[in-house]
Structure formats: C-alpha cells, structure tokens
Design a protein around this motif. Structure first.
Motif, PDB file in Angstrom:
ATOM      1  N   ASN A 117       7.568  15.489 -21.109  1.00  0.00           N
ATOM      2  CA  ASN A 117       7.569  16.289 -21.945  1.00  0.00           C
ATOM      3  C   ASN A 117       7.139  17.310 -22.527  1.00  0.00           C
ATOM      4  OD1 ASN A 117      11.267  17.817 -22.584  1.00  0.00           O
ATOM      5  ND2 ASN A 117      10.444  17.047 -24.714  1.00  0.00           N
ATOM      6  N   LYS A 226      13.193  16.283 -29.367  1.00  0.00           N
ATOM      7  CA  LYS A 226      12.293  16.168 -28.681  1.00  0.00           C
ATOM      8  C   LYS A 226      11.095  16.556 -28.612  1.00  0.00           C
ATOM      9  CE  LYS A 226      11.985  13.174 -23.577  1.00  0.00           C
ATOM     10  NZ  LYS A 226      11.230  12.249 -24.916  1.00  0.00           N
ATOM     11  N   PHE A 227      10.616  17.122 -27.576  1.00  0.00           N
ATOM     12  CA  PHE A 227       9.601  18.333 -27.475  1.00  0.00           C
ATOM     13  C   PHE A 227       9.121  17.616 -28.323  1.00  0.00           C
ATOM     14  CE2 PHE A 227       6.482  21.402 -28.260  1.00  0.00           C
ATOM     15  CZ  PHE A 227       5.989  21.509 -26.963  1.00  0.00           C
ATOM     16  N   ARG A 260      11.918  24.883 -20.069  1.00  0.00           N
ATOM     17  CA  ARG A 260      11.571  23.866 -20.405  1.00  0.00           C
ATOM     18  C   ARG A 260      10.012  24.403 -21.054  1.00  0.00           C
ATOM     19  NH1 ARG A 260       7.442  19.574 -19.691  1.00  0.00           N
ATOM     20  NH2 ARG A 260       7.709  20.417 -17.387  1.00  0.00           N
TER      21      ARG A 260
END
Length: 269
Positions: A117, A226-227, A260
């Motif tokens: 990620n 999440k990052f 992203r």
C-alpha cells in the motif's frame, strides 16, 4: 577485445529488443535475466555503464531527474514505467551505501510484499541491482506547494482535517511520532522467552502509549488510516526515510480508476 564484444552485443540488444519489450514487464524479466547470464559478473558494471549511456542518448527515453548517485528515466512510448539506474555503480552514496545497494533496498521484495500500500510497484531488478523498473508516479510541484499540500489531505486523508489541513503539518507530526517511538525501543519489550518474544516490535509495542494523553485520541484516529498504519509499521522494520516525506518524495499512482498515495525515493540514501 572482450569488453568491445560485450558492448556491441549489449547495444544491439538494447536497440533491437529492449525497446519493444517495454509494454510487457514479464517479458523483460525473463529476457534480461537470460542476457545477464551470458556475461561474467565482473563485466556487469560495463553493461550498466553502456545502458546508462543508451538511456541518455536514445530519444525513446525521457530523463526525469537525478540525485547524487542515481538517475531516473521514463519510456517515451509508455507512461506506466520508470527506470532507476545507478550513475556510479561502484561509487558511494550517503550513509556508506553504494547506489546499487540503495537500489536493492528500494526494490526489496519483502518490503513490497508486506506493505504494498505504501510504495510504487517494482516490476524488475537487474541481477546486480544497478537498475530496476518500477511503476511511474505522478508527483507534486514545489511551485504549487501550498495548493498541493492541501490537495493531499483532501484526496487521501480527509478524515484528519481538522486538525491537519496540510500534508506539511501531517508529515511533520508523523516524523515526531515515529522518532519518539524509536527513541524508546525497549519500553514495552517482552520478557525473554515470553509468548510475545517472537513478534516484531510493531506487533508488540503500542505507539499510542508513547504520547501524552491529549494526543492519544488523534493517534488512534490516524492508525485507522491504512496508509499511516502501514507507514508506522514499515518505518520500524525497514530503512525508510520517514523523516523526509516532503512534497518531493510523495506522489500518487492511478490503479483501476482510483488514486493511490505513495512514497518514492524512500530509502535513506
């Protein structure tokens, strides 16, 4: 005579085959490994030097930028990939790492598999780590720093505004957060032989406990992203330049119609 033969063969391969493979990274990997296997390892620096000259001279590539020991090129006919190559393979970069060693660290498959990620995808790494092919990243400009710092928050971290209306403020807080954690690595260390002793530090320690009470709710909120959660975990485990997350070292890629957020040039070099 041997060196001349190697250079002629390599240049012919680059002109006649390499350019045609750029849309297909799987084909590049299979073919390049086969090509390198034909040469003695002591001749690989010659191959790298010739490749760099080819990238500089060929109209099929666009120079994107250069650091003290590495250069980046894009395929003129393909916006998906970028080549990072050591400009001085046997030289020394910062912190004592050679450029090839920095490439090896940046293309570390263990890091990419565990934290996909965070980073651009890496598609191929040469056997000597002198160059690799990675996903091309859309970058931000220092000329529009104020707008871009705000845009990053709007696009990727809207739940953290307020208190962070700018990536500059959020990245500064991230640096402080990880620095503080690293300063007291053994505060919550498991006893030798305990059930937790085989776990990684990021699985055992609680980063929130390192901060004053007033920041705990904010940190808990940050870790739901999440990052940011992956960034904290990876910074503990790998040599990531978490303290250099300014606009020049972050960007975004588009996958399946979605953006992203990623870190680039993330190894301490």
């Amino acid at each position: 005579e041997t060196m001349k033969k190697i250079l002629n063969e390599w240049r012919r391969f680059l002109r006649e085959q390499f350019l045609g493979m750029s849309p297909n990274v799987i084909k590049i990997e299979d073919t390049m490994n086969d090509v390198y296997s034909r040469y003695d390892k002591r001749h690989w620096p010659i191959v790298t030097e010739a490749f760099l000259k080819f990238l500089v001279a060929s109209p099929s590539f666009e120079a994107l930028g250069a650091g003290g020991s590495r250069r980046a090129f894009a395929f003129a006919n393909n916006d998906d990939y970028v080549i990072k190559i050591a400009s001085t393979p046997s030289g020394s970069g910062l912190f004592g790492n050679t450029p090839s060693e920095m490439n090896r660290l940046e293309a570390d498959q263990a890091m990419h598999v565990k934290y996909p990620n965070l980073f651009p995808k890496v598609y191929y790494t040469s056997p000597d780590h002198s160059w690799f092919i990675a996903q091309r990243v859309n970058t931000y400009s220092r000329k529009t720093a104020r707008e871009d710092n705000a845009r990053i928050i709007d696009d990727f971290f809207p739940e953290l505004n307020p208190p962070f209306g700018s990536w500059w403020f959020l990245s500064s807080f991230i640096e402080e957060w990880i620095d503080l954690y690293k300063e007291v690595p053994d505060l919550d260390a498991p006893e030798p032989g305990s059930s937790n002793s085989s776990k990684s530090p990021s699985e055992v320690f609680d980063p929130i406990e390192k901060f004053k009470e007033k920041n705990k709710a904010l940190l808990a909120k940050m870790l739901k992203n999440k990052f940011l959660n992956d960034l904290f975990q990876a910074a503990i485990e790998f040599p990531i330049g978490y303290n250099d997350l300014h606009l020049g070292n972050v960007g975004w890629v588009e996958e399946g119609g979605k953006k992203r957020f990623v870190i680039l040039d993330y190894i301490l070099d």
